[in-house]
Motif scaffolding. Structure first.
Motif, PDB file in Angstrom:
ATOM      1  N   ASN A  46     101.679  59.160  78.360  1.00 30.49           N
ATOM      2  CA  ASN A  46     100.285  59.225  77.902  1.00 30.49           C
ATOM      3  C   ASN A  46      99.852  57.983  77.119  1.00 30.49           C
ATOM      4  O   ASN A  46      98.677  57.833  76.811  1.00 30.49           O
ATOM      5  N   ARG A  82     107.735  65.453  82.025  1.00 29.88           N
ATOM      6  CA  ARG A  82     106.368  65.732  82.466  1.00 29.88           C
ATOM      7  C   ARG A  82     106.335  67.063  83.212  1.00 29.88           C
ATOM      8  O   ARG A  82     107.241  67.373  83.967  1.00 29.88           O
ATOM      9  N   ASP A  84     103.519  69.134  85.578  1.00 31.42           N
ATOM     10  CA  ASP A  84     102.208  69.138  86.241  1.00 31.42           C
ATOM     11  C   ASP A  84     101.993  70.478  86.924  1.00 31.42           C
ATOM     12  O   ASP A  84     102.895  70.989  87.604  1.00 31.42           O
ATOM     13  N   LYS A  86     100.266  72.429  89.890  1.00 33.23           N
ATOM     14  CA  LYS A  86      99.745  72.100  91.216  1.00 33.23           C
ATOM     15  C   LYS A  86      98.995  73.292  91.802  1.00 33.23           C
ATOM     16  O   LYS A  86      99.442  74.426  91.695  1.00 33.23           O
ATOM     17  N   THR A  93      96.669  78.356  91.201  1.00 34.49           N
ATOM     18  CA  THR A  93      97.892  77.647  90.829  1.00 34.49           C
ATOM     19  C   THR A  93      99.019  78.080  91.754  1.00 34.49           C
ATOM     20  O   THR A  93      99.311  79.265  91.886  1.00 34.49           O
ATOM     21  N   LYS A  96     104.550  74.584  89.647  1.00 32.56           N
ATOM     22  CA  LYS A  96     104.605  73.489  88.674  1.00 32.56           C
ATOM     23  C   LYS A  96     105.616  72.473  89.180  1.00 32.56           C
ATOM     24  O   LYS A  96     106.675  72.833  89.692  1.00 32.56           O
ATOM     25  N   LYS A  97     105.267  71.202  89.037  1.00 31.60           N
ATOM     26  CA  LYS A  97     106.199  70.119  89.366  1.00 31.60           C
ATOM     27  C   LYS A  97     106.632  69.482  88.060  1.00 31.60           C
ATOM     28  O   LYS A  97     105.803  69.042  87.270  1.00 31.60           O
TER      29      LYS A  97
END
Length: 107
Positions: A46, A82, A84, A86, A93, A96-97
């Motif tokens: 970030n 991280r 993410d 998806k 939804t 999640k990755k």
């Protein structure tokens, strides 16, 4: 939709807190259904700094996962860098990755 692909088990050790020296305190391990892929790629934090990840982990959308959690897969430790969310074609939804970096404890 992704549930049939989550055919591997990893161990998630959640981050509990940091001690006074900034070292993380890790909680007890729990098994998580996932899809693990050893895959190096470049990512950005970030603050705009670029780094290389060592693996991707796909998990169910309701599975908890947070930054700095420790993942154990085939006796190798990884740190979550991280997460993410998806979405599928329906806009819901899907999964999640999670991007992972090998920890220094691996030697």
């Amino acid at each position: 939709m992704i549930a049939s692909y989550l055919n591997q088990l990893v161990t998630r050790n959640p981050l509990k807190s940091y001690d006074t020296y900034g070292k993380p305190t890790i909680g007890n391990g729990q098994s998580v259904k996932a899809r693990f892929q050893g895959k190096q790629r470049r990512a950005m934090d970030n603050k705009g700094f670029e780094f290389v990840t060592d693996a991707e982990l796909w998990i169910a959308p309701d599975q908890e996962m947070a930054l700095d959690d420790v993942i154990l897969f085939e006796d190798i430790q990884y740190k979550v860098v991280r997460v993410d969310v998806k979405k599928g074609l329906s806009g819901q939804t899907d999964h999640k990755k999670v991007l992972l970096v090998r920890t220094k404890e691996n030697g």
